[in-house]
Design a protein around this motif. Structure first.
Motif, PDB file in Angstrom:
ATOM      1  N   VAL A   1     -28.706 -10.131  25.040  1.00  0.00           N
ATOM      2  CA  VAL A   1     -27.112 -10.156  25.191  1.00  0.00           C
ATOM      3  C   VAL A   1     -26.471 -11.457  25.046  1.00  0.00           C
ATOM      4  CG1 VAL A   1     -25.267  -8.975  26.196  1.00  0.00           C
ATOM      5  CG2 VAL A   1     -27.414  -7.552  25.772  1.00  0.00           C
ATOM      6  N   LEU A   2     -26.741 -12.296  26.358  1.00  0.00           N
ATOM      7  CA  LEU A   2     -26.056 -13.405  26.720  1.00  0.00           C
ATOM      8  C   LEU A   2     -26.463 -14.420  25.399  1.00  0.00           C
ATOM      9  CD1 LEU A   2     -26.793 -13.560  30.474  1.00  0.00           C
ATOM     10  CD2 LEU A   2     -24.649 -12.939  29.243  1.00  0.00           C
ATOM     11  N   SER A   3     -27.861 -14.582  25.135  1.00  0.00           N
ATOM     12  CA  SER A   3     -27.853 -15.663  23.991  1.00  0.00           C
ATOM     13  C   SER A   3     -27.481 -15.377  22.636  1.00  0.00           C
ATOM     14  CB  SER A   3     -29.443 -15.599  23.740  1.00  0.00           C
ATOM     15  OG  SER A   3     -30.010 -15.966  25.046  1.00  0.00           O
ATOM     16  N   SER A   4     -27.452 -14.071  22.382  1.00  0.00           N
ATOM     17  CA  SER A   4     -26.761 -13.694  21.119  1.00  0.00           C
ATOM     18  C   SER A   4     -25.189 -13.927  20.997  1.00  0.00           C
ATOM     19  CB  SER A   4     -26.918 -12.189  20.916  1.00  0.00           C
ATOM     20  OG  SER A   4     -28.152 -12.042  20.546  1.00  0.00           O
ATOM     21  N   LEU A   5     -24.685 -13.594  22.308  1.00  0.00           N
ATOM     22  CA  LEU A   5     -22.964 -14.108  22.449  1.00  0.00           C
ATOM     23  C   LEU A   5     -22.684 -15.330  22.261  1.00  0.00           C
ATOM     24  CD1 LEU A   5     -22.134 -11.159  24.858  1.00  0.00           C
ATOM     25  CD2 LEU A   5     -21.242 -11.357  22.617  1.00  0.00           C
ATOM     26  N   ALA A   6     -23.783 -16.355  23.167  1.00  0.00           N
ATOM     27  CA  ALA A   6     -23.264 -17.800  23.458  1.00  0.00           C
ATOM     28  C   ALA A   6     -23.807 -18.199  21.794  1.00  0.00           C
ATOM     29  CB  ALA A   6     -24.218 -18.023  24.228  1.00  0.00           C
ATOM     30  N   GLY A   7     -24.928 -17.877  21.163  1.00  0.00           N
ATOM     31  CA  GLY A   7     -25.124 -18.551  19.833  1.00  0.00           C
ATOM     32  C   GLY A   7     -24.142 -18.336  18.654  1.00  0.00           C
ATOM     33  N   TYR A   8     -23.431 -17.131  18.879  1.00  0.00           N
ATOM     34  CA  TYR A   8     -22.524 -16.803  17.885  1.00  0.00           C
ATOM     35  C   TYR A   8     -21.146 -17.803  18.122  1.00  0.00           C
ATOM     36  CZ  TYR A   8     -18.559 -14.213  15.781  1.00  0.00           C
ATOM     37  OH  TYR A   8     -17.252 -14.059  14.966  1.00  0.00           O
ATOM     38  N   ALA A   9     -20.992 -17.806  19.628  1.00  0.00           N
ATOM     39  CA  ALA A   9     -19.933 -18.700  19.907  1.00  0.00           C
ATOM     40  C   ALA A   9     -19.957 -20.093  19.398  1.00  0.00           C
ATOM     41  CB  ALA A   9     -19.558 -18.525  21.575  1.00  0.00           C
ATOM     42  N   PHE A  10     -21.250 -20.726  19.809  1.00  0.00           N
ATOM     43  CA  PHE A  10     -21.412 -22.022  19.540  1.00  0.00           C
ATOM     44  C   PHE A  10     -21.639 -22.213  17.781  1.00  0.00           C
ATOM     45  CE2 PHE A  10     -23.213 -22.523  23.865  1.00  0.00           C
ATOM     46  CZ  PHE A  10     -22.313 -23.181  24.320  1.00  0.00           C
ATOM     47  N   ALA A  11     -22.054 -21.202  17.033  1.00  0.00           N
ATOM     48  CA  ALA A  11     -22.260 -21.430  15.627  1.00  0.00           C
ATOM     49  C   ALA A  11     -20.924 -21.090  14.947  1.00  0.00           C
ATOM     50  CB  ALA A  11     -23.376 -20.634  15.347  1.00  0.00           C
ATOM     51  N   ARG A  12     -20.110 -20.221  15.304  1.00  0.00           N
ATOM     52  CA  ARG A  12     -19.024 -19.727  14.542  1.00  0.00           C
ATOM     53  C   ARG A  12     -17.498 -19.911  15.111  1.00  0.00           C
ATOM     54  NH1 ARG A  12     -22.362 -19.187  10.543  1.00  0.00           N
ATOM     55  NH2 ARG A  12     -22.378 -17.475   9.112  1.00  0.00           N
ATOM     56  N   LEU A  13     -17.351 -20.104  16.318  1.00  0.00           N
ATOM     57  CA  LEU A  13     -16.179 -19.973  16.844  1.00  0.00           C
ATOM     58  C   LEU A  13     -15.637 -21.505  17.406  1.00  0.00           C
ATOM     59  CD1 LEU A  13     -16.154 -17.425  19.590  1.00  0.00           C
ATOM     60  CD2 LEU A  13     -15.401 -17.020  16.734  1.00  0.00           C
ATOM     61  N   GLU A  14     -14.499 -21.894  17.070  1.00  0.00           N
ATOM     62  CA  GLU A  14     -13.840 -23.242  17.573  1.00  0.00           C
ATOM     63  C   GLU A  14     -13.312 -23.069  19.046  1.00  0.00           C
ATOM     64  OE1 GLU A  14     -14.579 -26.141  16.006  1.00  0.00           O
ATOM     65  OE2 GLU A  14     -15.400 -25.099  14.134  1.00  0.00           O
TER      66      GLU A  14
ATOM     67  N   GLN B   1     -28.894 -21.755  16.196  1.00  0.00           N
ATOM     68  CA  GLN B   1     -29.436 -22.078  15.034  1.00  0.00           C
ATOM     69  C   GLN B   1     -29.550 -20.810  13.931  1.00  0.00           C
ATOM     70  OE1 GLN B   1     -28.884 -25.455  16.196  1.00  0.00           O
ATOM     71  NE2 GLN B   1     -30.221 -26.050  14.481  1.00  0.00           N
ATOM     72  N   PHE B   2     -29.820 -19.809  14.141  1.00  0.00           N
ATOM     73  CA  PHE B   2     -30.019 -18.726  13.403  1.00  0.00           C
ATOM     74  C   PHE B   2     -28.774 -18.410  12.739  1.00  0.00           C
ATOM     75  CE2 PHE B   2     -31.971 -14.812  11.689  1.00  0.00           C
ATOM     76  CZ  PHE B   2     -33.214 -15.654  11.379  1.00  0.00           C
ATOM     77  N   PHE B   3     -27.638 -18.269  13.835  1.00  0.00           N
ATOM     78  CA  PHE B   3     -26.249 -17.908  13.367  1.00  0.00           C
ATOM     79  C   PHE B   3     -25.638 -18.912  12.079  1.00  0.00           C
ATOM     80  CE2 PHE B   3     -25.826 -14.943  16.914  1.00  0.00           C
ATOM     81  CZ  PHE B   3     -25.212 -13.877  16.285  1.00  0.00           C
ATOM     82  N   ARG B   4     -26.107 -20.408  12.406  1.00  0.00           N
ATOM     83  CA  ARG B   4     -25.640 -21.500  11.684  1.00  0.00           C
ATOM     84  C   ARG B   4     -26.276 -21.489  10.395  1.00  0.00           C
ATOM     85  NH1 ARG B   4     -25.981 -26.740  15.630  1.00  0.00           N
ATOM     86  NH2 ARG B   4     -24.039 -26.268  16.902  1.00  0.00           N
ATOM     87  N   ALA B   5     -27.457 -20.818  10.219  1.00  0.00           N
ATOM     88  CA  ALA B   5     -28.217 -20.535   8.823  1.00  0.00           C
ATOM     89  C   ALA B   5     -27.531 -19.408   8.069  1.00  0.00           C
ATOM     90  CB  ALA B   5     -29.679 -20.213   9.123  1.00  0.00           C
ATOM     91  N   ILE B   6     -26.870 -18.715   8.688  1.00  0.00           N
ATOM     92  CA  ILE B   6     -25.927 -17.472   7.940  1.00  0.00           C
ATOM     93  C   ILE B   6     -24.915 -18.298   7.101  1.00  0.00           C
ATOM     94  CG2 ILE B   6     -25.090 -15.235   7.951  1.00  0.00           C
ATOM     95  CD1 ILE B   6     -26.591 -14.600  10.504  1.00  0.00           C
ATOM     96  N   PRO B   7     -24.861 -17.915   5.785  1.00  0.00           N
ATOM     97  CA  PRO B   7     -23.855 -18.386   5.123  1.00  0.00           C
ATOM     98  C   PRO B   7     -22.391 -18.060   5.422  1.00  0.00           C
ATOM     99  CG  PRO B   7     -25.401 -17.473   3.657  1.00  0.00           C
ATOM    100  CD  PRO B   7     -25.735 -17.049   4.857  1.00  0.00           C
ATOM    101  N   ARG B   8     -21.659 -18.945   5.340  1.00  0.00           N
ATOM    102  CA  ARG B   8     -20.064 -18.622   6.062  1.00  0.00           C
ATOM    103  C   ARG B   8     -19.245 -17.571   5.083  1.00  0.00           C
ATOM    104  NH1 ARG B   8     -17.765 -20.868  11.005  1.00  0.00           N
ATOM    105  NH2 ARG B   8     -19.155 -22.489  11.830  1.00  0.00           N
TER     106      ARG B   8
ATOM    107  N   ILE C   1     -17.145  -8.673  13.341  1.00  0.00           N
ATOM    108  CA  ILE C   1     -17.800  -9.414  12.222  1.00  0.00           C
ATOM    109  C   ILE C   1     -19.168  -9.936  13.057  1.00  0.00           C
ATOM    110  CG2 ILE C   1     -18.340 -11.872  11.280  1.00  0.00           C
ATOM    111  CD1 ILE C   1     -15.053 -11.964  10.865  1.00  0.00           C
ATOM    112  N   PHE C   2     -19.100 -10.141  14.538  1.00  0.00           N
ATOM    113  CA  PHE C   2     -20.361 -10.559  15.243  1.00  0.00           C
ATOM    114  C   PHE C   2     -21.276  -9.242  15.283  1.00  0.00           C
ATOM    115  CE2 PHE C   2     -22.270  -9.676  19.457  1.00  0.00           C
ATOM    116  CZ  PHE C   2     -23.169 -10.760  19.170  1.00  0.00           C
ATOM    117  N   TRP C   3     -20.727  -7.916  15.660  1.00  0.00           N
ATOM    118  CA  TRP C   3     -21.411  -6.596  15.909  1.00  0.00           C
ATOM    119  C   TRP C   3     -21.759  -6.113  14.801  1.00  0.00           C
ATOM    120  CZ3 TRP C   3     -23.924  -5.003  19.733  1.00  0.00           C
ATOM    121  CH2 TRP C   3     -24.163  -3.664  19.804  1.00  0.00           C
ATOM    122  N   LYS C   4     -21.147  -5.972  13.590  1.00  0.00           N
ATOM    123  CA  LYS C   4     -21.171  -5.124  12.544  1.00  0.00           C
ATOM    124  C   LYS C   4     -21.938  -6.050  11.357  1.00  0.00           C
ATOM    125  CE  LYS C   4     -19.845  -1.102  13.877  1.00  0.00           C
ATOM    126  NZ  LYS C   4     -20.648   0.117  13.975  1.00  0.00           N
TER     127      LYS C   4
END
Length: 283
Positions: A94-107, A165-172, A188-191
């Motif tokens: 849970v924590l790693s997925s949320l943090a990974g999404y924030a670092f890879a997708r959010l500003e 790194q995995f979230f960054r590999a997903i096309p924008r 977007i994150f959840w679904k």
């Protein structure tokens, strides 16, 4: 029609056979201790007192496993290990997925600086902070509790790095398409994005589960009451000189019993590890 027929050997066939032979030999070497352990677990303790050379000779018995059912605390230790391992695995995912999404997708301010600080956690050994951690958990009265055994390893720098790194590999373009449908960042994150990271989550989950299940260092410090022992601590506590000389089969049966969940988890999820390592998760 007579024509010279030449038999062609596929290129690299000899090399492949050599690698296969080496792999088989190494596999046998690695499996030998496991086979020896299983053999000890199904031999009578009185027979083993005379010598362990009879491990692979009849007769065999299941009395050591029956003793686990009727006369040991292994099931209590097993339950403690299961609660700790499952709790850590869910928390880290849970924590790693949320943090990974924030670092890879959010500003957000200082995003890169914070990410570098998180990665510093990979270079800090657990032993370097063990005194401070012990004092903190003692102040809050968390020793000899499930929460005290689970909390320390929820901050996984490796997990954050892997998921980022995995979230960054997903096309924008996927995010942009979801935004056009008025989807919120959380939706977007959840679904949309989280289901695409299943191979990485399976890999991280397996590594976390294995680490938590086999952890010895922190449970040895935090769990001082026998009813809160995990399997690693419980089995180690029963390995007295008397047990090693007269209960070798019983100790081996406990070790086999403790390793079964790890084997089951790996067999079930190994294909996700292969997918993640091969980079075939994002189509």
């Amino acid at each position: 029609m007579s024509q010279d027929q030449t038999t062609y050997r596929p290129e690299g066939l000899t090399a492949n056979r050599t690698l296969l032979t080496i792999s088989i030999i190494l596999s046998i070497v690695m499996m030998a201790p496991v086979a020896w352990l299983v053999g000890l677990s199904i031999k009578d303790n009185k027979e083993l007192m005379l010598g362990t050379e009879s491990v692979f000779a009849f007769p065999y018995t299941l009395v050591n496993y029956l003793n686990i059912l009727y006369s040991s605390q292994a099931f209590g230790w097993f339950f403690n290990s299961l609660v700790v391992a499952v709790g850590q695995t869910i928390g880290v995912l849970v924590l790693s997925s949320l943090a990974g999404y924030a670092f890879a997708r959010l500003e957000f301010p200082f995003r890169r600086t914070i990410f570098v600080i998180v990665l510093f956690g990979l270079a800090v050994p657990e032993q370097a902070v063990i005194i401070a951690r012990h004092q903190m958990f003692n102040w809050f009265g968390l020793h000899n509790s499930y929460l005290g055994l689970i909390l320390p390893d929820l901050s996984s720098a490796f997990g954050v790095f892997l998921m980022t790194q995995f979230f960054r590999a997903i096309p924008r373009e996927i995010d942009e398409a979801a935004l056009l449908d008025n989807a919120s960042p959380l939706r977007i994150f959840w679904k949309v994005l989280l289901p695409l990271t299943l191979p990485a989550q399976a890999t991280l989950g397996i590594f976390t589960f294995l680490h938590a299940w086999n952890d010895y260092w922190w449970p040895l410090i935090s769990a001082t009451k026998k009813e809160m022992f995990t399997l690693t601590i419980g089995i180690a506590s029963s390995q007295t000189n008397f047990a090693q000389s007269e209960g070798l089969g019983f100790l081996s049966a406990q070790a086999v019993f403790a390793s079964l969940p790890v084997l089951i988890v790996y067999v079930i999820f190994q294909r996700h590890i292969v997918t993640a390592v091969s980079g075939g998760a994002v189509k």
